[in-house]
Design a protein around this motif. Structure first.
Motif, PDB file in Angstrom:
ATOM      1  N   HIS A   1      -3.127  -9.263   1.741  1.00  0.00           N
ATOM      2  CA  HIS A   1      -1.712  -8.928   1.616  1.00  0.00           C
ATOM      3  C   HIS A   1      -0.963  -9.602   2.766  1.00  0.00           C
ATOM      4  O   HIS A   1      -1.114  -9.229   3.931  1.00  0.00           O
ATOM      5  CB  HIS A   1      -1.527  -7.408   1.663  1.00  0.00           C
ATOM      6  CG  HIS A   1      -0.098  -6.969   1.710  1.00  0.00           C
ATOM      7  ND1 HIS A   1       0.287  -5.736   2.164  1.00  0.00           N
ATOM      8  CD2 HIS A   1       1.046  -7.606   1.352  1.00  0.00           C
ATOM      9  CE1 HIS A   1       1.601  -5.627   2.097  1.00  0.00           C
ATOM     10  NE2 HIS A   1       2.084  -6.757   1.605  1.00  0.00           N
ATOM     11  N   ALA A   2      -0.180 -10.617   2.433  1.00  0.00           N
ATOM     12  CA  ALA A   2       0.604 -11.346   3.429  1.00  0.00           C
ATOM     13  C   ALA A   2       1.903 -10.577   3.657  1.00  0.00           C
ATOM     14  O   ALA A   2       2.854 -10.693   2.884  1.00  0.00           O
ATOM     15  CB  ALA A   2       0.894 -12.762   2.949  1.00  0.00           C
ATOM     16  N   MET A   3       1.944  -9.792   4.715  1.00  0.00           N
ATOM     17  CA  MET A   3       3.077  -8.903   4.947  1.00  0.00           C
ATOM     18  C   MET A   3       4.303  -9.693   5.399  1.00  0.00           C
ATOM     19  O   MET A   3       4.230 -10.501   6.332  1.00  0.00           O
ATOM     20  CB  MET A   3       2.712  -7.834   5.964  1.00  0.00           C
ATOM     21  CG  MET A   3       1.573  -6.927   5.512  1.00  0.00           C
ATOM     22  SD  MET A   3       1.435  -5.437   6.514  1.00  0.00           S
ATOM     23  CE  MET A   3       2.881  -4.515   5.965  1.00  0.00           C
ATOM     24  N   ALA A   4       5.430  -9.434   4.740  1.00  0.00           N
ATOM     25  CA  ALA A   4       6.646 -10.207   4.978  1.00  0.00           C
ATOM     26  C   ALA A   4       7.326  -9.843   6.277  1.00  0.00           C
ATOM     27  O   ALA A   4       7.756 -10.714   7.039  1.00  0.00           O
ATOM     28  CB  ALA A   4       7.617 -10.017   3.813  1.00  0.00           C
TER      29      ALA A   4
ATOM     30  N   ASN B   1      -4.870  -6.636   5.016  1.00  0.00           N
ATOM     31  CA  ASN B   1      -3.522  -7.109   5.322  1.00  0.00           C
ATOM     32  C   ASN B   1      -3.585  -8.157   6.430  1.00  0.00           C
ATOM     33  O   ASN B   1      -4.521  -8.162   7.233  1.00  0.00           O
ATOM     34  CB  ASN B   1      -2.635  -5.962   5.818  1.00  0.00           C
ATOM     35  CG  ASN B   1      -2.249  -4.982   4.726  1.00  0.00           C
ATOM     36  OD1 ASN B   1      -2.631  -5.141   3.573  1.00  0.00           O
ATOM     37  ND2 ASN B   1      -1.496  -3.967   5.091  1.00  0.00           N
ATOM     38  N   THR B   2      -2.572  -8.996   6.491  1.00  0.00           N
ATOM     39  CA  THR B   2      -2.416  -9.824   7.684  1.00  0.00           C
ATOM     40  C   THR B   2      -2.128  -8.909   8.871  1.00  0.00           C
ATOM     41  O   THR B   2      -1.598  -7.812   8.711  1.00  0.00           O
ATOM     42  CB  THR B   2      -1.276 -10.833   7.514  1.00  0.00           C
ATOM     43  OG1 THR B   2      -0.096 -10.163   7.047  1.00  0.00           O
ATOM     44  CG2 THR B   2      -1.649 -11.940   6.546  1.00  0.00           C
ATOM     45  N   PRO B   3      -2.491  -9.329  10.085  1.00  0.00           N
ATOM     46  CA  PRO B   3      -2.264  -8.475  11.254  1.00  0.00           C
ATOM     47  C   PRO B   3      -0.774  -8.181  11.450  1.00  0.00           C
ATOM     48  O   PRO B   3       0.090  -9.013  11.131  1.00  0.00           O
ATOM     49  CB  PRO B   3      -2.798  -9.318  12.416  1.00  0.00           C
ATOM     50  CG  PRO B   3      -3.726 -10.300  11.794  1.00  0.00           C
ATOM     51  CD  PRO B   3      -3.172 -10.583  10.435  1.00  0.00           C
ATOM     52  N   PRO B   4      -0.461  -6.994  11.976  1.00  0.00           N
ATOM     53  CA  PRO B   4       0.934  -6.704  12.307  1.00  0.00           C
ATOM     54  C   PRO B   4       1.360  -7.509  13.528  1.00  0.00           C
ATOM     55  O   PRO B   4       0.532  -8.107  14.218  1.00  0.00           O
ATOM     56  CB  PRO B   4       0.917  -5.204  12.607  1.00  0.00           C
ATOM     57  CG  PRO B   4      -0.468  -4.956  13.110  1.00  0.00           C
ATOM     58  CD  PRO B   4      -1.368  -5.903  12.341  1.00  0.00           C
ATOM     59  N   GLY B   5       2.644  -7.492  13.796  1.00  0.00           N
ATOM     60  CA  GLY B   5       3.125  -8.146  15.005  1.00  0.00           C
ATOM     61  C   GLY B   5       2.706  -7.365  16.235  1.00  0.00           C
ATOM     62  O   GLY B   5       2.197  -6.240  16.143  1.00  0.00           O
ATOM     63  N   PRO B   6       2.921  -7.934  17.420  1.00  0.00           N
ATOM     64  CA  PRO B   6       2.455  -7.300  18.657  1.00  0.00           C
ATOM     65  C   PRO B   6       3.069  -5.937  18.906  1.00  0.00           C
ATOM     66  O   PRO B   6       2.483  -5.108  19.594  1.00  0.00           O
ATOM     67  CB  PRO B   6       2.849  -8.304  19.745  1.00  0.00           C
ATOM     68  CG  PRO B   6       3.895  -9.166  19.126  1.00  0.00           C
ATOM     69  CD  PRO B   6       3.570  -9.224  17.675  1.00  0.00           C
ATOM     70  N   GLY B   7       4.237  -5.664  18.344  1.00  0.00           N
ATOM     71  CA  GLY B   7       4.862  -4.354  18.502  1.00  0.00           C
ATOM     72  C   GLY B   7       4.628  -3.452  17.310  1.00  0.00           C
ATOM     73  O   GLY B   7       5.355  -2.475  17.127  1.00  0.00           O
ATOM     74  N   GLY B   8       3.591  -3.753  16.521  1.00  0.00           N
ATOM     75  CA  GLY B   8       3.342  -2.962  15.315  1.00  0.00           C
ATOM     76  C   GLY B   8       4.248  -3.322  14.164  1.00  0.00           C
ATOM     77  O   GLY B   8       4.371  -2.555  13.199  1.00  0.00           O
TER      78      GLY B   8
ATOM     79  N   LYS C   1       5.767  -4.732  10.750  1.00  0.00           N
ATOM     80  CA  LYS C   1       5.169  -4.730   9.414  1.00  0.00           C
ATOM     81  C   LYS C   1       5.133  -6.140   8.832  1.00  0.00           C
ATOM     82  O   LYS C   1       5.667  -6.421   7.769  1.00  0.00           O
ATOM     83  CB  LYS C   1       5.955  -3.784   8.495  1.00  0.00           C
ATOM     84  CG  LYS C   1       6.067  -2.368   9.007  1.00  0.00           C
ATOM     85  CD  LYS C   1       4.691  -1.727   9.204  1.00  0.00           C
ATOM     86  CE  LYS C   1       4.843  -0.295   9.710  1.00  0.00           C
ATOM     87  NZ  LYS C   1       3.526   0.342   9.945  1.00  0.00           N
ATOM     88  N   GLY C   2       4.495  -7.013   9.554  1.00  0.00           N
ATOM     89  CA  GLY C   2       4.354  -8.378   9.089  1.00  0.00           C
ATOM     90  C   GLY C   2       5.267  -9.343   9.811  1.00  0.00           C
ATOM     91  O   GLY C   2       6.229  -8.958  10.484  1.00  0.00           O
ATOM     92  N   LEU C   3       4.977 -10.644   9.641  1.00  0.00           N
ATOM     93  CA  LEU C   3       5.686 -11.695  10.360  1.00  0.00           C
ATOM     94  C   LEU C   3       6.198 -12.806   9.455  1.00  0.00           C
ATOM     95  O   LEU C   3       6.964 -13.661   9.910  1.00  0.00           O
ATOM     96  CB  LEU C   3       4.735 -12.329  11.391  1.00  0.00           C
ATOM     97  CG  LEU C   3       4.141 -11.407  12.448  1.00  0.00           C
ATOM     98  CD1 LEU C   3       2.959 -12.096  13.130  1.00  0.00           C
ATOM     99  CD2 LEU C   3       5.202 -11.028  13.466  1.00  0.00           C
ATOM    100  N   ALA C   4       5.811 -12.809   8.192  1.00  0.00           N
ATOM    101  CA  ALA C   4       5.976 -13.999   7.365  1.00  0.00           C
ATOM    102  C   ALA C   4       7.428 -14.405   7.143  1.00  0.00           C
ATOM    103  O   ALA C   4       7.707 -15.581   6.908  1.00  0.00           O
ATOM    104  CB  ALA C   4       5.287 -13.803   6.010  1.00  0.00           C
TER     105      ALA C   4
ATOM    106  N   LEU D   1       1.881 -10.453  -2.313  1.00  0.00           N
ATOM    107  CA  LEU D   1       3.112  -9.863  -1.800  1.00  0.00           C
ATOM    108  C   LEU D   1       3.267  -8.489  -2.434  1.00  0.00           C
ATOM    109  O   LEU D   1       3.019  -8.319  -3.628  1.00  0.00           O
ATOM    110  CB  LEU D   1       4.326 -10.727  -2.150  1.00  0.00           C
ATOM    111  CG  LEU D   1       4.251 -12.221  -1.808  1.00  0.00           C
ATOM    112  CD1 LEU D   1       5.599 -12.882  -2.072  1.00  0.00           C
ATOM    113  CD2 LEU D   1       3.800 -12.447  -0.382  1.00  0.00           C
ATOM    114  N   GLU D   2       3.681  -7.511  -1.642  1.00  0.00           N
ATOM    115  CA  GLU D   2       3.826  -6.147  -2.138  1.00  0.00           C
ATOM    116  C   GLU D   2       5.204  -5.607  -1.797  1.00  0.00           C
ATOM    117  O   GLU D   2       5.609  -5.630  -0.626  1.00  0.00           O
ATOM    118  CB  GLU D   2       2.760  -5.230  -1.527  1.00  0.00           C
ATOM    119  CG  GLU D   2       2.863  -3.792  -2.019  1.00  0.00           C
ATOM    120  CD  GLU D   2       1.889  -2.858  -1.324  1.00  0.00           C
ATOM    121  OE1 GLU D   2       1.654  -1.755  -1.853  1.00  0.00           O
ATOM    122  OE2 GLU D   2       1.376  -3.221  -0.248  1.00  0.00           O
ATOM    123  N   ALA D   3       5.916  -5.127  -2.806  1.00  0.00           N
ATOM    124  CA  ALA D   3       7.217  -4.489  -2.592  1.00  0.00           C
ATOM    125  C   ALA D   3       6.999  -3.090  -2.038  1.00  0.00           C
ATOM    126  O   ALA D   3       6.252  -2.301  -2.619  1.00  0.00           O
ATOM    127  CB  ALA D   3       7.985  -4.430  -3.907  1.00  0.00           C
TER     128      ALA D   3
END
Length: 263
Positions: free
Chosen positions: A100-103, A59-66, A68-71, A139-141
């Motif tokens: 997995h590019a987390m949205a 997966n792409t890394p989570p944001g700094p606060g955990g 579920k993605g930034l995209a 992308l994953e729903a």
């Protein structure tokens, strides 16, 4: 349809080196690691090579606060760019071919049109970089019961984004578990989104435990994938009821089903 052990869920609480070794011991050929960002790409490559395992997905890394993605988050484009580059650095070193590019989760009061524009623009910028590296961005729903507020919860919603992005490097990650949690029929949903599917995962819809190969929907979906010639990975993204090794009896049913459908 080789199986990839999801090391983040299958062997919890252990150092990554031990989880990789256990995946080899348990007969897996590939692994998924959701967030392999605590070690260097070179170290990760060495561990995988030592145990003869393919890194199937990250997966792409989570944001700094955990997060579920930034995209899809307006104003966070530079963070997403850095996150994507970190993922591609791992791919370059390890040979991983799917990210997995987390949205992300924009929040109840967010402007969803602005979030969609941000998501599409971010993916359009990232796709050529991924394609150059031989990597697909998926992308994953994610279902609403487990992940309320995630930007999309149905595969067709993710496909709508993929179509708008219009880049071959952006594809769909299809998880039987999330579809069943949404009450979807697996085969008809697969049929509707099939041209975009690049990676498949499964787990039991109750408790996200070992997949149930006696479930008629799961059996039908796996048979459908075999008949359609799916040759990608099937990720075992589940939480063992006890320990991972004692819960692997379902694999004999999986192997038998594949042999029967291919004969």
């Amino acid at each position: 349809m080789k199986l990839a052990a999801n090391l983040t869920l299958l062997y919890p609480g252990l150092p990554l080196e031990e989880r990789i070794a256990l995946a080899e011991r348990d007969g897996f050929e590939g692994v998924e690691i959701l967030f392999p960002y605590d070690i260097t790409p070179r170290t990760l490559h060495g561990l995988l090579k030592r145990h003869g395992l393919t890194l199937a997905l990250i997966n792409t890394p989570p944001g700094p606060g955990g997060e579920k993605g930034l995209a899809c988050l307006p104003g966070r484009e530079e963070e997403f760019r850095r996150a994507m580059q970190a993922a591609l650095d791992i791919c370059q070193e390890t040979g991983c071919r799917i990210v997995h590019a987390m949205a992300g989760m924009p929040g109840r009061n967010a402007d969803r049109h602005a979030c969609r524009r941000t998501l599409v623009e971010n993916l359009r910028l990232a796709a050529p970089l991924a394609a150059k590296a031989g990597v697909a961005l998926t992308l994953e729903a994610l279902n609403r019961l487990d992940m309320p507020g995630y930007f999309y919860y149905l595969p067709e919603q993710a496909v709508d984004i993929i179509r708008e992005v219009g880049e071959d490097a952006v594809r769909l990650q299809f998880d039987l578990y999330h579809c069943q949690r949404e009450g979807l029929d697996l085969v008809s949903t697969l049929h509707a989104v099939w041209p975009w599917v690049r990676h498949v995962q499964f787990a039991h819809p109750q408790g996200r435990h070992e997949p149930d190969l006696s479930d008629p929907q799961v059996k039908a979906a796996l048979r459908w994938l075999v008949c359609e010639g799916y040759a990608g990975w099937v990720g075992c993204e589940y939480v063992p009821r006890e320990d991972a090794r004692s819960g692997l009896a379902w694999r004999s049913s999986y192997d038998a089903l594949l042999r029967k459908e291919r004969s």
